[in-house]
Design a protein around this motif. Structure first.
Motif, PDB file in Angstrom:
ATOM      1  N   ASP A 140      -8.152  -2.077   5.648  1.00 52.36           N
ATOM      2  CA  ASP A 140      -7.972  -1.489   6.982  1.00 52.36           C
ATOM      3  C   ASP A 140      -6.538  -1.066   7.286  1.00 52.36           C
ATOM      4  O   ASP A 140      -6.183  -0.851   8.444  1.00 52.36           O
ATOM      5  N   ARG A 141      -5.706  -0.934   6.268  1.00 49.24           N
ATOM      6  CA  ARG A 141      -4.362  -0.393   6.433  1.00 49.24           C
ATOM      7  C   ARG A 141      -4.222   0.843   5.557  1.00 49.24           C
ATOM      8  O   ARG A 141      -4.921   0.995   4.559  1.00 49.24           O
ATOM      9  N   LYS A 142      -3.286   1.711   5.918  1.00 52.78           N
ATOM     10  CA  LYS A 142      -3.100   2.961   5.200  1.00 52.78           C
ATOM     11  C   LYS A 142      -1.656   3.109   4.762  1.00 52.78           C
ATOM     12  O   LYS A 142      -0.730   2.844   5.535  1.00 52.78           O
ATOM     13  N   GLY A 143      -1.462   3.562   3.519  1.00 52.08           N
ATOM     14  CA  GLY A 143      -0.120   3.789   3.002  1.00 52.08           C
ATOM     15  C   GLY A 143       0.495   5.035   3.589  1.00 52.08           C
ATOM     16  O   GLY A 143      -0.192   5.894   4.152  1.00 52.08           O
TER      17      GLY A 143
ATOM     18  N   CYS B  13      -0.152   4.323  -1.250  1.00 48.27           N
ATOM     19  CA  CYS B  13      -0.976   5.486  -0.931  1.00 48.27           C
ATOM     20  C   CYS B  13      -2.423   5.039  -0.805  1.00 48.27           C
ATOM     21  O   CYS B  13      -2.878   4.144  -1.528  1.00 48.27           O
ATOM     22  N   GLY B  14      -3.152   5.651   0.135  1.00 49.35           N
ATOM     23  CA  GLY B  14      -4.554   5.337   0.322  1.00 49.35           C
ATOM     24  C   GLY B  14      -4.783   4.233   1.330  1.00 49.35           C
ATOM     25  O   GLY B  14      -3.839   3.666   1.884  1.00 49.35           O
ATOM     26  N   GLU B  15      -6.042   3.914   1.565  1.00 49.62           N
ATOM     27  CA  GLU B  15      -6.436   2.868   2.512  1.00 49.62           C
ATOM     28  C   GLU B  15      -6.867   1.616   1.774  1.00 49.62           C
ATOM     29  O   GLU B  15      -7.515   1.684   0.733  1.00 49.62           O
TER      30      GLU B  15
ATOM     31  N   ASP C  77      -7.033  12.228  -3.570  1.00 45.37           N
ATOM     32  CA  ASP C  77      -7.354  11.132  -2.658  1.00 45.37           C
ATOM     33  C   ASP C  77      -7.088   9.775  -3.319  1.00 45.37           C
ATOM     34  O   ASP C  77      -7.942   8.887  -3.332  1.00 45.37           O
TER      35      ASP C  77
ATOM     36  N   SER D  89     -12.966   2.226  -4.862  1.00 49.46           N
ATOM     37  CA  SER D  89     -13.991   3.231  -4.586  1.00 49.46           C
ATOM     38  C   SER D  89     -14.867   3.478  -5.811  1.00 49.46           C
ATOM     39  O   SER D  89     -14.367   3.685  -6.919  1.00 49.46           O
TER      40      SER D  89
ATOM     41  N   ASP E 197       0.422  10.853   2.166  1.00 53.08           N
ATOM     42  CA  ASP E 197      -0.868  11.444   2.524  1.00 53.08           C
ATOM     43  C   ASP E 197      -0.968  12.880   2.031  1.00 53.08           C
ATOM     44  O   ASP E 197      -0.032  13.426   1.459  1.00 53.08           O
TER      45      ASP E 197
ATOM     46  N   ARG F  65      -5.478   6.024  -4.464  1.00 54.83           N
ATOM     47  CA  ARG F  65      -4.992   4.759  -3.906  1.00 54.83           C
ATOM     48  C   ARG F  65      -4.013   4.169  -4.918  1.00 54.83           C
ATOM     49  O   ARG F  65      -4.320   4.079  -6.109  1.00 54.83           O
TER      50      ARG F  65
ATOM     51  N   ILE G 188       0.851  -1.188   0.000  1.00 54.54           N
ATOM     52  CA  ILE G 188       0.000   0.000   0.000  1.00 54.54           C
ATOM     53  C   ILE G 188       0.887   1.238   0.000  1.00 54.54           C
ATOM     54  O   ILE G 188       1.420   1.638   1.034  1.00 54.54           O
TER      55      ILE G 188
END
Length: 303
Positions: A163-166, A158-160, A174, A193, A169, A176, A156
Motif C-alpha cells: 500500500d505504498r508507492k515508490g 519504484c512501483g507499489e 510498470d 504480480s 513513475d 517494481r 520502495i
C-alpha cells in the motif's frame, strides 16, 4: 496464492566496462527473453579506487532506460543535453534514453575509498524507443522505507508495495524495484504480480528461496533418479535468483540475515536488435542509429 518456483540461480561474473571499471555482471548481452523487460544488471562494488575511478566516459544510449542505485560513494554524471549532477549514497537515477543521449558517469569512493551501486537496463517498447529523453533523479530521503515488527525492511524505489508507492513513475514496463532486508532466521513471503517477470539479486548475507515444496539454494545434491536431496549451499553474495510464474516469493534468511533487490516488470515481448547501449527492434533501426552516431546526427531535437 502460489509460490513462484526458482527457475535458476546464477553467480554474477567479473567483467570490465567503461574506461576500466571492474564490476560483476549478473546478466546482460545474452538471451533478451531471460528477464524481459530487463536487459542487463551490473553490480559495481569495489574498495580500490584504481579499479573504478576512470569511470564511464562519454557514451551513447538509445531505446532503453538505465536505472542507477548507489549504496556507497557517489556518481557524478553529465549529458549532451547539458544536465549535470551527482548521486550520493541511497540515491537513484532513472534515465529514459529514448531517441538518444550521450552521457558519462564517473564514480567516486566514500571516505574509505569504497564504491557500491547497481545499474539495471530496462528495454523500451517499439512505440517509445524514440521518445524524448527524460531523467528522474531521486534523493535517498524520498524513497519510502517500510519496517516490520520482525525487523524486515523494504525500500520502495519504484512501483507499489504494501500500500505504498515508490517515487519513480511513468515507466513503460510498470516495474517494481525493491531493496529488501530480512533479519537472521526470519522467513518472509512477499507478493509479486502474477503477470510480471521477476528476479532477486542478493548482495548481503545469505538465505534460501522456497520453491513450491522445498527451499532452493545455490547447489543441490541429487539421487540417482535425479531428485533433489538437500541444500549444500545457501544463496549468497552476488547470487541472481530467476523465478518462474506465481504471485509470491518466500525467502528464509540465513544466520547473518539477507539483503537483496527484488525486481519485476511486465514483459515487452518484441524483437530485440542490440549493439552495446543501443537497443532497437530491427537490424535496420540499429544500423541507422550507428550511422547517425558516426555522422554526428545521433542527438535529435524535440519535434
Amino acid at each position: 496464492m502460489s509460490v513462484r518456483p526458482v527457475n535458476q540461480i546464477l553467480q554474477a561474473q567479473p567483467t570490465m566496462e567503461g574506461a576500466g571499471v571492474k564490476l560483476h555482471r549478473a546478466f546482460g548481452f545474452g538471451d533478451p527473453d531471460m528477464a524481459d523487460p530487463f536487459l542487463l544488471f551490473d553490480d559495481f562494488r569495489n574498495d580500490k579506487p584504481q579499479d573504478f575511478e576512470r569511470g564511464f566516459p562519454w557514451h551513447p544510449h538509445r531505446g532503453i532506460e538505465t536505472i542507477t542505485y548507489v549504496l556507497s560513494g557517489s556518481v557524478e554524471h553529465a549529458d549532451s543535453l547539458g544536465n549535470t549532477g551527482a548521486l550520493g549514497a541511497g540515491d537513484v537515477q532513472w534515465m529514459t534514453a529514448g531517441r538518444g543521449i550521450l552521457h558519462q558517469e564517473m564514480p567516486q569512493g566514500d571516505a574509505k575509498g569504497q564504491m557500491h551501486g547497481f545499474q539495471l537496463w530496462a528495454n523500451l517498447p517499439r512505440d517509445l524507443k524514440m521518445t524524448d529523453p527524460r531523467y528522474q533523479d531521486v534523493n535517498a530521503s524520498e524513497i519510502p522505507l517500510l519496517q516490520e515488527d520482525d525487523g524486515t525492511e523494504v525500500k520502495i524505489i519504484c512501483g507499489e508495495f504494501w500500500d505504498r508507492k515508490g517515487p519513480v513513475d511513468g515507466i513503460a514496463a510498470d516495474p517494481r524495484y525493491l531493496d529488501v532486508f530480512v533479519p537472521a532466521g526470519k522467513k518472509r513471503t512477499l507478493p509479486v504480480s502474477t503477470y510480471q517477470k521477476a528476479f532477486a539479486y542478493i548482495f548481503e548475507g545469505s538465505g534460501t528461496f522456497r520453491d513450491a515444496s522445498k527451499p532452493i539454494g545455490v547447489l543441490t545434491e541429487k539421487e540417482a533418479n535425479g531428485e533433489e536431496l538437500l541444500i549444500r549451499d545457501q544463496s549468497g553474495n552476488r547470487s541472481l535468483v530467476l523465478f518462474g510464474t506465481g504471485d509470491e516469493i518466500t525467502v528464509q534468511a540465513g544466520d547473518a540475515g539477507i539483503r537483496f533487490l527484488l525486481v519485476s516488470g511486465t514483459p515487452i515481448q518484441e524483437p530485440v536488435a542490440w549493439h552495446g547501449p543501443i537497443v532497437m527492434n530491427t537490424r535496420a533501426e540499429l544500423m541507422q542509429a550507428i550511422n547517425e552516431l558516426n555522422a554526428g546526427t545521433f542527438i535529435r531535437k524535440s519535434a
